[in-house]
Design an enzyme around this catalytic site. Structure first.
Site, PDB file in Angstrom:
ATOM      1  N   LEU A 272     -77.257 -42.982  12.320  1.00 19.37           N
ATOM      2  CA  LEU A 272     -76.852 -41.834  11.502  1.00 19.37           C
ATOM      3  C   LEU A 272     -75.642 -41.121  12.090  1.00 19.37           C
ATOM      4  O   LEU A 272     -75.561 -39.895  12.098  1.00 19.37           O
ATOM      5  CB  LEU A 272     -78.017 -40.852  11.334  1.00 19.37           C
ATOM      6  CG  LEU A 272     -79.253 -41.375  10.590  1.00 19.37           C
ATOM      7  CD1 LEU A 272     -80.355 -40.324  10.563  1.00 19.37           C
ATOM      8  CD2 LEU A 272     -78.892 -41.808   9.185  1.00 19.37           C
ATOM      9  N   CYS A 273     -74.702 -41.895  12.614  1.00 19.28           N
ATOM     10  CA  CYS A 273     -73.455 -41.306  13.126  1.00 19.28           C
ATOM     11  C   CYS A 273     -72.247 -42.082  12.608  1.00 19.28           C
ATOM     12  O   CYS A 273     -71.280 -42.320  13.335  1.00 19.28           O
ATOM     13  CB  CYS A 273     -73.468 -41.260  14.651  1.00 19.28           C
ATOM     14  SG  CYS A 273     -73.983 -42.779  15.469  1.00 19.28           S
ATOM     15  N   GLY A 274     -72.322 -42.492  11.349  1.00 23.47           N
ATOM     16  CA  GLY A 274     -71.197 -43.174  10.714  1.00 23.47           C
ATOM     17  C   GLY A 274     -70.956 -44.549  11.324  1.00 23.47           C
ATOM     18  O   GLY A 274     -71.880 -45.276  11.674  1.00 23.47           O
TER      19      GLY A 274
END
Length: 295
Positions: free
Chosen positions: A88-90
């Site tokens: 969930l950090c690109g």
């Protein structure tokens, strides 16, 4: 066309998702501040350490310590890869893994054997998936409040393996924190320790540098400082990667919250259209029934 109830349920689900992404954004922002303070506090120390090391190496000579001497033929390359434990950090982890994959392919195409040390669950999972030669992995480090001992332990093992000729070259792949919006995947050589690059000046003679008297000798000091230089570089790479992870997650969650707003807007328009269509259909039934009674 979706019914009013279905559209209402979708809107409620997206609103709950937005609450989660906003909460994760706030958590990432809070952790980012602490990680950034630690990283910016360590950068001057690492730079000064590198400067002192360069001066000592110049005084003692590059052949004074085996950690400074490049191997005549490089056959075994070891790559340290730093990623995060969570997603969930690109594209943060994907960019780091792609950089490591390209580096490994380049070394393999040159006929060199490649092995790995991983920091982070994402790198470990990539290594298992691709069935790579993994010597060691560390989980639960990047993204948390870790100590210098983590880097020191890993550095001692790498130095020992290099001196025992298990590796001819050791490289590290990490994310360099440039700004809140930019984190650059970077490759740096750990072993043999590369010479320090000095800035060229317009003055031919260069700036005045005081000559220091070393006690004990530069050779003895290098024997103590050089292994610690590897620890310092690993610790700095972990700090940079940790800060970059929080910045990337904060930006990703901010973009996700904006996307939720757009989806809610589109669903609201669809809900209004469906509601208007239902009202129009009811009015037509009423008008049709009234006309029939008149007839």
């Amino acid at each position: 066309m979706a019914t009013l109830k279905e559209v209402q349920l979708k809107i409620a689900a997206v609103k709950k998702t937005k609450q989660i992404t906003k909460a994760m954004n706030m958590v990432a922002a809070s952790r980012l501040r602490g990680a950034q303070v630690r990283m910016e506090g360590f950068r001057p120390y690492a730079a000064k350490f590198e400067e002192v090391l360069g001066n000592l190496a110049e005084s003692a000579g590059e052949e004074s310590n085996p950690l400074l001497i490049p191997r005549e033929e490089i056959k075994k390359v070891h790559i340290v890869v730093c990623t995060s434990d969570r997603g969930l950090c690109g594209g943060f982890n994907a960019n780091l893994i792609e950089k490591a994959e390209d580096l490994a392919k380049e070394k393999t195409d040159q006929g060199k054997s490649v092995s790995f040390t991983f920091f982070g669950k994402k790198a470990r999972d990539w290594g298992r998936r691709e069935k790579l030669a993994v010597k060691e992995f560390h989980l639960g480090v990047v993204g948390t409040s870790f100590s210098y001992n983590v880097a020191s332990t890993a550095g001692k093992k790498l130095v020992s393996a290099f001196l025992d000729n298990e590796y001819d070259e050791v490289l590290i792949v990490y994310a360099e924190f440039l700004s809140m919006a930019k984190q650059k995947p970077t490759v740096k050589q750990l072993l043999p320790i590369p010479p320090v690059e000095k800035e060229e000046t317009a003055d031919a003679e260069g700036p005045y540098l005081a000559e220091h008297i070393c006690e004990p000798s530069p050779e003895a000091l290098l024997g103590e400082i050089l292994p610690k230089s590897v620890d310092v570089q690993i610790y700095r790479a972990l700090l940079e990667t940790s800060t970059s992870e929080h910045a990337a997650r904060m930006l990703a969650m901010d973009n996700a919250s904006k996307a939720c707003n757009d989806i809610i807007g589109n669903l609201t328009i669809a809900y209004n259209k469906a509601r208007q269509a239902a009202i129009t259909a009811e009015l037509m039934d009423i008008v049709g029934g009234a006309e029939a009674l008149k007839g």
